[in-house]
Design an enzyme around this catalytic site. Structure first.
Site, PDB file in Angstrom:
ATOM      1  N   SER A  83      32.219 -11.040  11.976  1.00  0.00           N
ATOM      2  CA  SER A  83      31.020  -9.847  12.592  1.00  0.00           C
ATOM      3  C   SER A  83      31.088  -8.736  12.041  1.00  0.00           C
ATOM      4  O   SER A  83      31.686  -8.104  11.263  1.00  0.00           O
ATOM      5  CB  SER A  83      29.916 -10.616  13.291  1.00  0.00           C
ATOM      6  OG  SER A  83      28.673 -10.317  13.190  1.00  0.00           O
TER       7      SER A  83
ATOM      8  N   HIS B  60      27.967 -18.723  11.505  1.00  0.00           N
ATOM      9  CA  HIS B  60      28.786 -17.457  11.185  1.00  0.00           C
ATOM     10  C   HIS B  60      30.416 -17.755  12.611  1.00  0.00           C
ATOM     11  O   HIS B  60      30.868 -16.795  12.497  1.00  0.00           O
ATOM     12  CB  HIS B  60      26.965 -16.612  12.137  1.00  0.00           C
ATOM     13  CG  HIS B  60      28.016 -15.528  11.893  1.00  0.00           C
ATOM     14  ND1 HIS B  60      28.167 -14.472  10.904  1.00  0.00           N
ATOM     15  CD2 HIS B  60      28.100 -14.714  13.151  1.00  0.00           C
ATOM     16  CE1 HIS B  60      28.147 -13.467  11.607  1.00  0.00           C
ATOM     17  NE2 HIS B  60      27.956 -13.235  12.529  1.00  0.00           N
TER      18      HIS B  60
ATOM     19  N   ASP C   9      26.390 -19.647   6.622  1.00  0.00           N
ATOM     20  CA  ASP C   9      26.386 -17.875   7.231  1.00  0.00           C
ATOM     21  C   ASP C   9      25.592 -17.177   6.463  1.00  0.00           C
ATOM     22  O   ASP C   9      25.045 -17.716   5.324  1.00  0.00           O
ATOM     23  CB  ASP C   9      27.394 -17.252   7.344  1.00  0.00           C
ATOM     24  CG  ASP C   9      26.971 -16.274   8.370  1.00  0.00           C
ATOM     25  OD1 ASP C   9      25.448 -16.509   9.240  1.00  0.00           O
ATOM     26  OD2 ASP C   9      28.050 -15.394   7.783  1.00  0.00           O
TER      27      ASP C   9
END
Length: 448
Positions: free
Chosen positions: A153, A419, A359
């Protein structure tokens, strides 16, 4: 394998810790009043060769403001889950993992006053470089270890800057380290490319009808224009508005897994209750960070882990300054670092990009968009290369994802993962890590 490491205590003395215990940890003062907490989980696999052959992986979490020593360690890749339950597919089977609560103020890291937070990616990289130098001074046995940065991220944005700082320090002969590359997982490299990708992504998934699609597209374009005009703080505010608009139009689609909606069982009731006002940048940041500070993890970190570590100052709580970390970086949040990644490739640094199929926030459409902008000499050949499937063992071999590489760039698309890839597909993620650390750059990945 049993190893012993030295670590500084909070009063500056040095003690020996046997790594059959649960990790090695400490603080590094990266600037006056800015203290960075780290947690090392030593390699627990079989050794072939010497200890210098064992890789050291620095794990950088996202947010900004999400804790690597907390979420990354106990809910993704460390040897234990919350409650000290052993994890079957821990990454310590392949490497020593160094979790860092970064930027300062994240997790157990803390600053003594509000002037010590970071405000740019360059400041974050400088702190991480200082941390690495001091860590290696205290733990010189890792100087020769193959060093990899693996991120998730917003951690990918920080990892790109950190990798650049390492390369530059090596060129100045200011750092001695065996740097082997950086891996960018579902990473916030080009914010505008992700913002623009959300509309076609959600349309393709039948989550936006025409009226909502028009509203979302309009806010996305306004966000792009704000970035283009240099209004980065305004762009962050529009990003928050865009996320709120999408959430309202999709019955709260989960930003970390687009198959899910209205996820609340793994979030932080404390953080969500503190989201005042109920809209805007602060509220959006808290909603995203709530997953990383879920109630079970927060109770564990501020209870059992704090007691186990024994060196956390009395006025510091895990996650107590994390929301402020995001606030202080809001002017840098929408800055694009594609050129930094491009520069790493041009410098010969091995770069791995990996993305979860499910994601939303850093969706593969957005990742493809910023990768299409690379000017590195191998970019054309990389894009022309065909992806090949790789597998994990089961009753029959299951396709875990797709992989391709050219020269020093590799990319993995992880199927049935959002994610947090190591949480969603732990076996496939461990297989990917092994290939990054030990495999040659090749198309024919073996079955895990």
């Amino acid at each position: 394998m049993e190893q012993t490491f030295s670590t500084g205590s909070i009063d500056g003395s040095v003690v020996e810790i046997n790594t059959k215990s649960k990790g090695v940890y400490g603080f590094v003062e990266v600037r006056s009043g800015a203290h960075m907490f780290w947690w090392l989980e030593p390699f627990a696999g079989e050794v072939s060769g010497t200890s210098n052959d064992i890789p050291l992986v620095i794990w950088l979490q996202g947010g900004p403001g999400a804790s690597g020593t907390g979420y990354g360690n106990f809910q993704e890749v460390g040897p234990y889950d919350v409650g000290w339950k052993p994890r079957k597919h821990s990454w310590v089977q392949k490497a020593s993992i160094l979790f860092v609560d970064n930027p300062v103020g994240t997790g157990f890291s803390y600053v003594k006053d509000g002037t010590n937070f970071t405000h740019t990616n360059a400041e974050i990289a400088a702190d991480l470089l200082t941390f690495l130098k001091k860590f290696l001074h205290e733990q010189p046995e890792f100087i020769g270890a193959p060093l990899h940065i693996v991120s998730e991220s917003y951690g990918g944005k920080m990892a790109a800057g950190f990798a650049r700082a390492i390369i530059d320090a090596q060129a100045r002969e200011d750092l001695k380290v065996n740097f082997r590359g950086v891996a960018l997982g579902d990473s916030w490299i080009s914010p505008v490319d992700y913002v623009l990708a959300w509309t076609p992504f959600l349309k393709a998934w039948s989550l936006l009808e025409d009226v909502a699609l028009a509203n979302v597209s309009q806010v996305a374009l306004r966000t792009q224009q704000a970035v283009g005009n240099g209004n980065l703080t305004g762009a962050t505010a529009l990003w928050a508005l865009l996320e709120e608009t999408i959430s309202n139009a999709t019955d709260n689609v989960d930003w970390y897994n687009a198959l899910l909606h209205n996820v609340d069982d793994e979030e932080s009731s404390v953080w969500l209750a503190a989201a005042v006002p109920t809209s805007g940048v602060a509220a959006s940041a808290r909603r995203l960070l709530a997953r990383y500070h879920n109630d079970a993890l927060a109770d564990f970190m501020n209870g059992s882990v704090r007691k186990h570590v024994g060196i956390i100052p009395g006025n510091v709580s895990w996650g107590g300054q994390s929301a402020k970390v995001f606030d202080e970086l809001s002017g840098d949040f929408m800055v694009d670092v594609t050129e930094v990644v491009d520069g790493l490739l041009k410098s010969g640094v091995p770069v791995t990009v990996y993305n979860g199929q499910l994601d939303l926030i850093c969706c593969t459409l957005g990742t493809d968009a910023w990768m299409d902008q690379l000017t590195w000499e191998g970019a054309g050949a990389f894009h022309a290369a065909s992806s090949k499937p790789f597998y994990v063992k089961g009753k029959r071999a299951q396709t875990a994802g797709f992989y391709k590489a050219h020269k020093n760039l590799a990319m993995y698309i992880m199927l049935n993962a959002g994610h947090m890839i190591p949480s969603d597909q732990p076996k496939a993620a461990l297989h990917m890590l092994e290939h990054i650390l030990y495999g040659k750059r090749r198309i024919d990945m073996p079955v895990a």
